[in-house]
Design a protein around this motif. Sequence first.
Motif, short mmCIF file in Angstrom:
data_model
loop_
_atom_site.label_atom_id
_atom_site.label_comp_id
_atom_site.label_asym_id
_atom_site.label_seq_id
_atom_site.Cartn_x
_atom_site.Cartn_y
_atom_site.Cartn_z
N HIS A 108 0.84 -1.21 0.00
CA HIS A 108 0.00 0.00 0.00
C HIS A 108 0.87 1.25 0.00
CE1 HIS A 108 -3.65 -2.40 0.91
NE2 HIS A 108 -2.76 -3.19 1.50
N PRO A 109 1.33 1.69 -1.18
CA PRO A 109 2.19 2.88 -1.19
C PRO A 109 1.39 4.17 -1.07
CG PRO A 109 2.51 1.52 -3.18
CD PRO A 109 1.24 1.07 -2.50
N ASP A 110 2.03 5.16 -0.46
CA ASP A 110 1.58 6.55 -0.49
C ASP A 110 2.02 7.12 -1.85
OD1 ASP A 110 0.74 9.05 0.25
OD2 ASP A 110 1.98 9.20 2.03
N GLY A 111 1.86 8.40 -2.08
CA GLY A 111 2.18 8.99 -3.39
C GLY A 111 3.66 8.89 -3.76
N VAL A 112 3.92 8.39 -4.96
CA VAL A 112 5.28 8.31 -5.50
C VAL A 112 5.27 9.12 -6.80
CG1 VAL A 112 7.11 6.73 -6.28
CG2 VAL A 112 5.40 5.92 -4.64
N GLN A 113 6.33 9.86 -7.06
CA GLN A 113 6.35 10.70 -8.27
C GLN A 113 6.60 9.88 -9.52
OE1 GLN A 113 9.01 13.95 -7.26
NE2 GLN A 113 7.46 15.38 -7.97
N THR A 114 5.54 9.29 -10.04
CA THR A 114 5.63 8.53 -11.29
C THR A 114 4.70 9.20 -12.30
OG1 THR A 114 3.74 7.15 -10.74
CG2 THR A 114 5.90 6.38 -9.98
N SER A 115 4.68 8.67 -13.53
CA SER A 115 3.83 9.30 -14.55
C SER A 115 2.36 9.24 -14.16
CB SER A 115 4.08 8.66 -15.91
OG SER A 115 3.77 7.31 -15.85
N LEU A 116 1.98 8.25 -13.37
CA LEU A 116 0.59 8.14 -12.93
C LEU A 116 0.15 9.40 -12.17
CD1 LEU A 116 -1.34 5.20 -11.77
CD2 LEU A 116 -0.83 6.69 -9.88
N VAL A 117 1.06 9.95 -11.39
CA VAL A 117 0.77 11.16 -10.60
C VAL A 117 1.12 12.41 -11.40
CG1 VAL A 117 1.50 12.44 -8.54
CG2 VAL A 117 1.06 9.99 -8.37
N LEU A 118 2.27 12.39 -12.05
CA LEU A 118 2.76 13.61 -12.73
C LEU A 118 1.96 13.96 -13.97
CD1 LEU A 118 6.58 12.92 -12.28
CD2 LEU A 118 5.20 14.59 -11.04
N ASN A 119 1.39 12.97 -14.63
CA ASN A 119 0.64 13.24 -15.86
C ASN A 119 -0.87 13.29 -15.66
OD1 ASN A 119 3.10 13.21 -17.11
ND2 ASN A 119 2.92 11.10 -17.83
N VAL A 120 -1.27 13.46 -14.41
CA VAL A 120 -2.71 13.52 -14.13
C VAL A 120 -3.36 14.68 -14.88
CG1 VAL A 120 -3.97 14.60 -12.21
CG2 VAL A 120 -3.16 12.27 -12.00
N GLN A 121 -4.50 14.41 -15.54
CA GLN A 121 -5.22 15.43 -16.32
C GLN A 121 -6.50 15.81 -15.58
OE1 GLN A 121 -3.89 16.54 -19.26
NE2 GLN A 121 -2.19 15.16 -18.76
N PRO A 122 -7.01 17.03 -15.84
CA PRO A 122 -8.29 17.39 -15.22
C PRO A 122 -9.33 16.32 -15.59
CG PRO A 122 -7.34 19.26 -16.39
CD PRO A 122 -6.47 18.09 -16.71
N GLY A 123 -10.07 15.87 -14.61
CA GLY A 123 -11.07 14.81 -14.87
C GLY A 123 -10.57 13.45 -14.43
N ASP A 124 -9.25 13.25 -14.45
CA ASP A 124 -8.71 11.95 -13.99
C ASP A 124 -8.97 11.80 -12.50
OD1 ASP A 124 -7.73 11.52 -16.50
OD2 ASP A 124 -5.62 11.80 -16.00
N ILE A 125 -8.96 12.96 -11.81
CA ILE A 125 -9.15 13.00 -10.36
C ILE A 125 -10.25 14.02 -10.09
CG2 ILE A 125 -8.04 13.83 -8.23
CD1 ILE A 125 -5.51 12.65 -9.09
N LEU A 126 -11.11 13.77 -9.12
CA LEU A 126 -12.15 14.74 -8.79
C LEU A 126 -11.55 15.88 -7.97
CD1 LEU A 126 -15.10 12.38 -7.73
CD2 LEU A 126 -14.40 13.09 -10.03
N TYR A 127 -12.05 17.07 -8.17
CA TYR A 127 -11.62 18.24 -7.39
C TYR A 127 -10.10 18.41 -7.39
CZ TYR A 127 -16.11 16.65 -5.52
OH TYR A 127 -17.37 16.17 -5.40
N LEU A 128 -9.51 18.27 -8.58
CA LEU A 128 -8.04 18.31 -8.67
C LEU A 128 -7.45 19.60 -8.11
CD1 LEU A 128 -5.47 16.90 -9.58
CD2 LEU A 128 -5.83 17.77 -11.89
N GLU A 129 -8.20 20.71 -8.35
CA GLU A 129 -7.70 22.00 -7.86
C GLU A 129 -7.55 21.98 -6.34
OE1 GLU A 129 -9.50 26.13 -8.54
OE2 GLU A 129 -9.54 25.12 -10.50
N GLU A 130 -8.58 21.47 -5.66
CA GLU A 130 -8.54 21.42 -4.18
C GLU A 130 -7.42 20.48 -3.72
OE1 GLU A 130 -11.26 21.46 -5.92
OE2 GLU A 130 -12.83 22.60 -4.93
N LEU A 131 -7.30 19.36 -4.40
CA LEU A 131 -6.27 18.39 -4.03
C LEU A 131 -4.88 19.02 -4.16
CD1 LEU A 131 -5.12 15.56 -3.37
CD2 LEU A 131 -5.37 14.97 -5.77
N THR A 132 -4.65 19.68 -5.28
CA THR A 132 -3.34 20.28 -5.52
C THR A 132 -3.04 21.32 -4.44
OG1 THR A 132 -3.83 19.99 -7.84
CG2 THR A 132 -1.90 21.29 -7.34
N LYS A 133 -4.08 22.11 -4.03
CA LYS A 133 -3.88 23.14 -3.01
C LYS A 133 -3.47 22.53 -1.68
CE LYS A 133 -7.35 26.19 -4.43
NZ LYS A 133 -8.76 26.43 -4.12
#
Length: 267
Positions: free
Chosen positions: A185-210
């Motif tokens: 069960h990994p926490d966030g790792v800087q891979t393309s899965l995280v780095l290439n996230v597009q709007p819509g891939d994740i809900l409320y991306l703006e809030e998450l990024t903040k």
Amino acid sequence: MPEFNVRDKVFFITGGASGIGRGLAEGVLARQGKVFFIDVQEEAGQEAQNELAATYGAINVRFGKADVTNREGFQETFNLAVTIFGKVDVMVNNAGIVRETRPAQVIAVNLLGAIYGTEIAMAHMRKDHGGRGGRVVNISSLYGLIESPFLPVYGATKQGIRSYTQSLSLSPKLEEIGVEYATLHPDGVQTSLVLNVQPGDILYLEELTKQFEEKYLQMEKLVDAFFQLVSLEKMNGAALLVKHGTKTFVELSLEEKGDTFTVKPRL
Ligand SMILES: NC(=O)c1ccc[n+]([C@@H]2O[C@H](COP(=O)([O-])OP(=O)(O)OC[C@H]3O[C@@H](n4cnc5c(N)ncnc54)[C@H](O)[C@@H]3O)[C@@H](O)[C@H]2O)c1
Ligand SMILES: CCCCC/C=C\C=C\[C@H](O)C/C=C\C/C=C\CCCC(=O)O
């Protein structure tokens, strides 16, 4: 029983062309094991194979193009791994995607793909059908243990992987089958899965990024934790949570409150 030694063991890794899968493949080779990895990305897979072969020897690593959602193609590459290396000792179901707008695709890759991989590996490994036994490690996530408002579909697949894998680990025929199961069960790792996230891939991306503090888990630490898990004398049923700065084996407990029960991860 001695600690499980990676040397000369054959690992089959899905989604090995990049990110965590690639990191694990390199970790196996550095510990003198052998790797067959698959991925949907043919060019990146070939490139990874060439780079790893240049450092660790071409006889120790092979790539095959396959999609984990296509069971036949998946089985074919697994058979090829057995033909080339003579066996598979450890199956790592790692391929995964994040795309909240495409629930069927996410469920197919993350959950169904891991189930197919587990079934394929188990059929080869089970001692009661002539196999040598083996280990299956399914890559879940921190979100396989806790909920996130940002990734409900992704989280459901990761909780599904945890539940599926831990259910198999409870098999009453475990000794005679000789296959052990665990989840990472990994926490966030800087891979393309995280780095290439597009709007819509994740809900409320703006809030998450903040609110995200950029406390990524280092790949090196995750790879070390994976080998701690897979080398356990008895790995069956283990669930290892790896966060920035900590790693903890977790157990799920059922809490009884009057007539209601809640399942809580003991973190
Ligand atoms: N990066 C993180 O923060 C993080 C945290 C926890 C768990 N995970 C999990 O780790 C695993 C690996 O993710 P990553 O971060 O390395 O991402 P990544 O995108 O770098 O790697 C995933 C790999 O899987 C491959 N893949 C995707 N769909 C596939 C399919 N249908 N068949 C075969 N291969 C396919 C991709 O081409 C890619 O090479 C995933 O299961 C992910 O959910 C990642
Ligand atoms: C800022 C973009 C983060 C994108 C995260 C996308 C996918 C993550 C998948 C992993 O399985 C998630 C595991 C750990 C969480 C990683 C990062 C987000 C942390 C945000 C939070 O605090 O909820």
